[in-house]
Design an enzyme around this catalytic site. Structure first.
Site, PDB file in Angstrom:
ATOM      1  N   GLU A  44      12.465  -8.093   2.988  1.00  0.00           N
ATOM      2  CA  GLU A  44      13.402  -7.760   1.918  1.00  0.00           C
ATOM      3  C   GLU A  44      12.665  -7.052   0.789  1.00  0.00           C
ATOM      4  OE1 GLU A  44      16.990 -10.077  -0.139  1.00  0.00           O
ATOM      5  OE2 GLU A  44      15.050 -10.810  -0.813  1.00  0.00           O
ATOM      6  N   VAL A  65       0.840  -1.210   0.000  1.00  0.00           N
ATOM      7  CA  VAL A  65       0.000   0.000   0.000  1.00  0.00           C
ATOM      8  C   VAL A  65       0.873   1.258   0.000  1.00  0.00           C
ATOM      9  CG1 VAL A  65      -1.616   1.374   1.393  1.00  0.00           C
ATOM     10  CG2 VAL A  65      -2.031  -1.072   1.054  1.00  0.00           C
ATOM     11  N   LYS A  94       6.981 -15.950   1.983  1.00  0.00           N
ATOM     12  CA  LYS A  94       7.657 -17.176   1.549  1.00  0.00           C
ATOM     13  C   LYS A  94       6.849 -18.404   1.944  1.00  0.00           C
ATOM     14  CE  LYS A  94      12.638 -18.228   1.372  1.00  0.00           C
ATOM     15  NZ  LYS A  94      12.915 -17.448   0.168  1.00  0.00           N
ATOM     16  N   ASN A 137      13.952  -8.280 -14.064  1.00  0.00           N
ATOM     17  CA  ASN A 137      12.965  -9.180 -13.479  1.00  0.00           C
ATOM     18  C   ASN A 137      12.673 -10.369 -14.394  1.00  0.00           C
ATOM     19  OD1 ASN A 137      10.993  -9.707 -11.280  1.00  0.00           O
ATOM     20  ND2 ASN A 137       9.539  -9.539 -12.966  1.00  0.00           N
ATOM     21  N   SER A 178       9.785 -23.532   1.656  1.00  0.00           N
ATOM     22  CA  SER A 178      10.950 -22.704   1.317  1.00  0.00           C
ATOM     23  C   SER A 178      11.597 -22.120   2.579  1.00  0.00           C
ATOM     24  CB  SER A 178      10.553 -21.555   0.383  1.00  0.00           C
ATOM     25  OG  SER A 178      10.045 -22.057  -0.821  1.00  0.00           O
ATOM     26  N   ALA A 193      15.593 -12.714 -13.997  1.00  0.00           N
ATOM     27  CA  ALA A 193      15.615 -13.337 -12.664  1.00  0.00           C
ATOM     28  C   ALA A 193      14.523 -14.389 -12.514  1.00  0.00           C
ATOM     29  CB  ALA A 193      15.470 -12.270 -11.583  1.00  0.00           C
ATOM     30  N   THR A 194      13.356 -14.138 -13.111  1.00  0.00           N
ATOM     31  CA  THR A 194      12.240 -15.090 -13.042  1.00  0.00           C
ATOM     32  C   THR A 194      12.592 -16.389 -13.762  1.00  0.00           C
ATOM     33  OG1 THR A 194      10.687 -13.235 -12.995  1.00  0.00           O
ATOM     34  CG2 THR A 194       9.764 -15.378 -13.503  1.00  0.00           C
ATOM     35  N   ARG A 252       3.824   5.705  -5.890  1.00  0.00           N
ATOM     36  CA  ARG A 252       3.587   5.778  -7.344  1.00  0.00           C
ATOM     37  C   ARG A 252       2.468   6.771  -7.652  1.00  0.00           C
ATOM     38  NH1 ARG A 252       3.732   3.770 -12.442  1.00  0.00           N
ATOM     39  NH2 ARG A 252       1.741   3.886 -13.501  1.00  0.00           N
TER      40      ARG A 252
END
Length: 204
Positions: free
Chosen positions: A136, A19, A45, A145, A49, A148-149, A25
């Site tokens: 994090e 939020v 998470k 991104n 994991s 990384a994905t 933004r």
């Protein structure tokens, strides 16, 4: 371990941070300036994991709160320069405390991974008072991104042990993604003008 009870402050932290960053933004938009934040996502998470990471780090069940990424926020930016704008905005805030910063853009990982990580201590208000949790925040471009994905998915498939040819291709792809970011940065004023023109036209 009562997982729902343990994870609830982390869930609350993720929702509140989403939020707050979406609010930033919106402030850019209201001022009519280029929004440094493209969009924001967040997650807690999954339990398997958490257990896997705790085992790797040699942490018992009584020390799970030492894991810094149970709560994760991801902030996407259009340009590399926007990442550092967002980092500066994070540093200015007084509603949480920065624990550590990791600049994997100036100092990319061996794999080719690039992103900016900020680990924070976030105060969650509960019925038993304030509880601080670690979270994090990852700030990256859309190109970073995407890479990384894909790398994350392959990491699961090969359990972190990539074949040499895949490793080489991933590094090459990481450099291509960063080159795309650099090219976009060179024409960012043109892109911003075009986006402003497009949104003005859409409003008419």
């Amino acid at each position: 371990m009562e997982w729902d009870l343990f994870l609830e402050p982390y869930r609350q932290a993720v929702e509140e941070l989403k939020v707050k960053f979406k609010g930033i933004r919106r402030q850019f938009e209201l001022e009519g300036t280029h929004p440094a934040i493209e969009f924001v996502t967040g997650r807690v998470k999954p339990i398997p994991s958490i257990l896997e990471k705790a085992e790797k780090k040699g942490l018992g069940m009584d020390r799970l709160d030492e894991l810094y990424d149970i709560a994760g926020i991801r902030i996407m930016c259009q340009f590399v320069e926007d990442i550092y704008t967002v980092v500066d905005l994070i540093r200015m805030r007084n509603d949480f405390e920065i624990v550590e910063e990791k600049d994997y853009i100036s100092h990319k990982k061996k794999s080719g991974y690039r992103s900016y990580h900020v680990i924070i201590s976030y105060p969650v208000q509960t019925i038993h008072g304030e509880k601080r949790v670690l979270a994090e925040i990852q700030i990256r471009t859309l190109a970073m991104n995407f890479w990384a994905t894909i790398e994350h998915s392959l990491n699961y498939k090969y359990n972190g042990e990539f074949p040499e040819d895949i490793q080489t291709r991933l590094k090459r792809a990481a450099e291509a993604a960063f080159q795309l970011d650099e090219e976009m940065s060179l024409i960012r004023e043109e892109i911003r003008d075009a986006q402003k023109f497009f949104s003005t036209k859409k409003e008419k």
